[in-house]
Every structure is written in structure tokens, then in C-alpha cells.
Design a protein around this motif. Structure first.
Motif, PDB file in Angstrom:
ATOM      1  N   UNK A 323      23.654  -6.601  15.307  1.00 38.33           N
ATOM      2  CA  UNK A 323      23.571  -7.675  16.295  1.00 38.33           C
ATOM      3  C   UNK A 323      24.239  -8.950  15.792  1.00 38.33           C
ATOM      4  N   UNK A 324      24.175  -9.190  14.487  1.00 38.72           N
ATOM      5  CA  UNK A 324      24.852 -10.367  13.933  1.00 38.72           C
ATOM      6  C   UNK A 324      26.364 -10.249  14.121  1.00 38.72           C
ATOM      7  N   UNK A 325      26.901  -9.043  13.934  1.00 37.52           N
ATOM      8  CA  UNK A 325      28.338  -8.840  14.154  1.00 37.52           C
ATOM      9  C   UNK A 325      28.672  -9.033  15.630  1.00 37.52           C
ATOM     10  N   UNK A 326      27.840  -8.454  16.508  1.00 38.19           N
ATOM     11  CA  UNK A 326      28.091  -8.571  17.946  1.00 38.19           C
ATOM     12  C   UNK A 326      28.037 -10.026  18.398  1.00 38.19           C
ATOM     13  N   UNK A 327      27.094 -10.788  17.874  1.00 38.39           N
ATOM     14  CA  UNK A 327      27.001 -12.203  18.241  1.00 38.39           C
ATOM     15  C   UNK A 327      28.211 -12.980  17.719  1.00 38.39           C
ATOM     16  N   UNK A 328      28.694 -12.614  16.530  1.00 37.84           N
ATOM     17  CA  UNK A 328      29.895 -13.267  15.994  1.00 37.84           C
ATOM     18  C   UNK A 328      31.113 -12.930  16.854  1.00 37.84           C
ATOM     19  N   UNK A 329      31.194 -11.685  17.304  1.00 37.36           N
ATOM     20  CA  UNK A 329      32.274 -11.287  18.210  1.00 37.36           C
ATOM     21  C   UNK A 329      32.198 -12.084  19.507  1.00 37.36           C
ATOM     22  N   UNK A 330      31.001 -12.223  20.061  1.00 32.67           N
ATOM     23  CA  UNK A 330      30.826 -12.993  21.291  1.00 32.67           C
ATOM     24  C   UNK A 330      31.249 -14.448  21.087  1.00 32.67           C
ATOM     25  N   UNK A 331      30.899 -15.025  19.946  1.00 36.78           N
ATOM     26  CA  UNK A 331      31.287 -16.413  19.671  1.00 36.78           C
ATOM     27  C   UNK A 331      32.807 -16.560  19.648  1.00 36.78           C
ATOM     28  N   UNK A 332      33.493 -15.577  19.057  1.00 38.34           N
ATOM     29  CA  UNK A 332      34.957 -15.619  19.037  1.00 38.34           C
ATOM     30  C   UNK A 332      35.529 -15.421  20.440  1.00 38.34           C
TER      31      UNK A 332
END
Length: 388
Positions: A323-332
């Protein structure tokens, strides 16, 4: 080539007078939550949720979760308790539905005939309600509930309503087809037809005149043996891009909700990516390729864009927390969205030369970003299917 058909439910497959049903539903909803949680403004909360579901932004919580959160906040109860009360409410609402929902002559047999084709059939109802309530209405309309549908849109699985074109992008991403490989059949001009077209899907409007019914629509549609190939890809328009990006992110988070703890690092087959690797690739591609490519087209005249080398099977992961990776992807992705929100019509048509695609434009490259999302969302879906 059509690979999926999205069929509207209300007043396409079942007769359901919208306004009368809505009044009865809201009266029941208000009374139930007042009796169980002491909430006196439940109708206002539901209307706020409807407005929320149509909002053109990125959502990672489902429609059901966002409605339940409004109820939890108002009733001063935990979110889990609000979800439980919502589900209990829907289990009691069948008598209200039964007085309004009626079968439409010929709809069930026409739907069954569609299921005989090698197509993904989606019951594409406005996802205000959970699956249990949708199945109640389908039964009242004498429609098959246990048929092999590719997907049934419901509040616990979806992040947008039909009032937002992103609804359609989320559906096609979940089913694993491109927008121009999907056909929407429905009666509502705005929700079923125009918003689907804004996302790049094909449509067939049951307008009550030229096409009076779903049965007639299917008869006309399937007259030719090669009818599926009659639909050509749409021209890509800038208005398609952000709804597709919104829907793709929603589909991604919907699939992540199904990931069990031991799935994240599993490889479905030798030399294939784990879920953590898929997410890490999406994050890295957004930062180093997709947004950078759009920036280059904006900054240079007809630039030559070199495609990155294909990633191998051993790509690194950014974190052990999916989920941390997915949230970082969403931020980008939000940064990329901010970049394109200010573009002019001329900006969208700025040309470039691509090492694989040859002549291209900024809008085509933005659309390729959406296609790249769907490629890896489908990969994630297949990975979940193999992680047993």
C-alpha cells in the motif's frame, strides 16, 4: 473488436421508476438509521455520498466505505459498525423494492443470448447499492443472478458513480479490456451514453423510439455474424485522459483490497513479477518515463523520445509495504495530472517522434500512460488468480 458489453440495469433490464423508488428508498433509509443509530439526517448523508461519488478526483476508498464513514461520523460509531448497519439495512429493504421493480418483457432472454457469445458481460448498474441489493432487484426482474458475468458493479467494489466518466474507466480496467473494446447498452442519455463516450467506450442507446427495448437492441446488434468487428477504435481526445487515469487508480486499489498478506511477494510463475514488483514498476515508470515524456514534448519542438528498455524479471521493490508503494504511485500520478490540467488544445497536439510508435502527439502519449496502467492492472488481476 468488441470484447465486453456493459449492460445497464434500471429501465434497461428491469422496470424501476426512478423517482418513486428513490423516494421509498430514502424514507426507509432515514427511518432505519434513526431507529438503529439515532441519525436524524440520513437522507442528507446519502445525498452527500451521491455528490461525493460523482466528484472528479482520485478515490481509493469504495463508494460503500465513503457512505459508511459519513454515517460513522454522524452516529459516533466505528466505521465497521456503520458498514454492518448498512448491510443489515439492505437485507431488510426487499419489501420496498418488490413494490417498484418489475420484469421487462424479453430482457432476460436477450441477456441470456448475449451470454452465449464469447464476451465479458458486465451488469453495469449505478453503484449506489451493495451486491446483495443489486441481486435482489435482478431476482425481482427475473434475471439470472448466478450467470457467468465478468463483473457486477456495486458499492463495495466501485469508487465512482455513472455521473462520473471515470466509472466506465474503472469497469474496463477491472474486466481487462481497452475502452474501445467495450460497448455500453443503456437507456439514460447522460449516465449510460454520453459519459461512456467521454471515456472512449462505444454505446448503444435504448431511446424508447428508434430502439425501444433491450430485446430490440440485441436483435439489431447481432443481426450480422461479424457484428463485433463493426466497431472501430475512437479518435483519442484530451477529455478521455483524466477519467481513464482516475478509473485506473480506482481499479488498482480495488484489486489491492483482495490481496492477502502472503500474496504480496509471491511470483505466479518463474521469472514473473510479484505484486510488489508490479506496483514498484508502476511507480518508477510514472516518475522516470510517463511524466518526463510529456514534459519533454512540452519543452521541445518535435522531440525524439526513446522508449526505456524492457524491465527484466528481477526489478527491485521500493518497499515491503504494497500500500505504501501504491500511495507513492498515486502521489506521482497526481503530479502528472496537475501537469496536464493546464494544457491548451495546441499543447495536446504537440508532435513528437517515438522510437517505437514513430509519429505521435502528446495526447497519444498521455493515452499510452492509461494503457500502461491497464496492462499492469490486468497483470495484477492474473497474479491474484494464480496466488493460491
Amino acid at each position: 473488436m468488441i470484447k465486453a458489453i456493459l449492460v445497464d440495469l434500471d429501465n434497461t433490464l428491469i422496470a424501476n421508476p426512478d423517482h418513486a423508488f428513490a423516494r421509498a428508498f430514502l424514507e426507509h433509509f432515514q427511518q432505519y438509521l434513526q431507529d438503529t443509530l439515532g441519525i436524524t439526517n440520513a437522507n442528507a448523508l446519502f445525498k452527500e455520498a451521491i455528490h461525493n461519488w460523482a466528484a472528479p478526483t482520485y478515490w481509493t476508498e469504495t463508494n460503500q466505505t465513503r457512505l459508511a464513514q459519513l454515517i460513522a461520523d454522524q452516529g459516533c460509531v466505528p466505521l465497521e459498525a456503520a458498514v454492518l448497519e448498512l448491510m443489515r439495512f439492505y437485507e431488510t429493504i426487499l419489501p420496498v423494492m418488490a413494490t417498484h421493480v418489475q420484469p421487462i418483457v424479453g430482457a432476460a432472454s436477450a441477456l441470456s443470448s448475449l451470454l452465449d457469445f464469447s464476451l465479458d458481460i458486465v451488469i453495469a448498474t449505478n453503484p449506489f447499492y451493495p451486491r446483495v441489493a443489486i441481486e435482489q432487484r435482478m431476482k425481482l426482474g427475473q434475471l439470472p443472478v448466478d450467470a457467468p458475468y465478468a463483473f457486477v458493479t456495486s458499492s463495495e467494489d466501485m469508487h465512482y458513480s455513472k455521473q462520473n466518466p471515470a466509472y466506465y474507466a474503472e469497469v474496463v480496467a477491472r474486466v481487462g479490456v481497452e475502452p474501445d473494446e467495450a460497448l455500453v447498452i443503456g437507456d439514460h442519455l447522460e449516465n449510460d451514453i454520453l459519459n461512456a463516450q467521454k471515456t472512449g467506450l462505444h454505446t448503444l442507446h435504448i431511446d424508447g423510439e428508434q430502439i425501444p427495448s433491450f430485446e430490440e437492441a440485441i436483435q439489431r446488434l447481432t443481426q450480422s455474424s461479424d457484428w463485433r468487428s463493426h466497431y472501430s477504435p475512437h479518435t483519442i481526445h484530451p477529455e478521455m485522459i483524466i477519467p481513464q487515469w482516475h478509473g485506473n487508480i480506482a481499479a488498482l486499489f480495488a484489486l489491492l483490497a483482495k490481496v492477502e498478506d502472503h500474496y504480496w511477494q509471491q511470483h505466479p510463475f518463474d521469472r514473473e513479477w510479484s505484486i510488489l514488483q508490479i506496483l514498484s514498476h508502476l511507480l518508477e515508470a510514472e516518475k522516470s518515463t510517463h511524466r518526463a515524456r510529456l514534459q519533454q514534448i512540452l519543452a521541445e519542438d518535435n522531440p525524439f523520445i526513446v522508449a526505456p528498455p524492457p524491465p527484466g524479471p528481477d526489478i527491485p521493490i521500493y518497499s515491503d509495504d504494497g500500500y505504501a508503494i501504491a500511495e507513492a504511485f498515486l502521489a506521482e500520478r497526481k503530479k502528472t495530472t496537475e501537469l496536464i490540467q493546464t494544457l491548451t488544445a495546441k499543447d495536446w497536439e504537440r508532435p513528437a517522434q517515438h522510437s517505437i510508435f514513430s509519429k505521435t502527439t502528446l495526447v497519444e502519449m498521455a493515452h499510452f500512460t492509461a494503457q500502461h496502467d491497464r496492462l499492469h492492472i490486468n497483470q495484477l488481476c492474473q497474479t491474484l488468480g494464480h496466488c493460491k
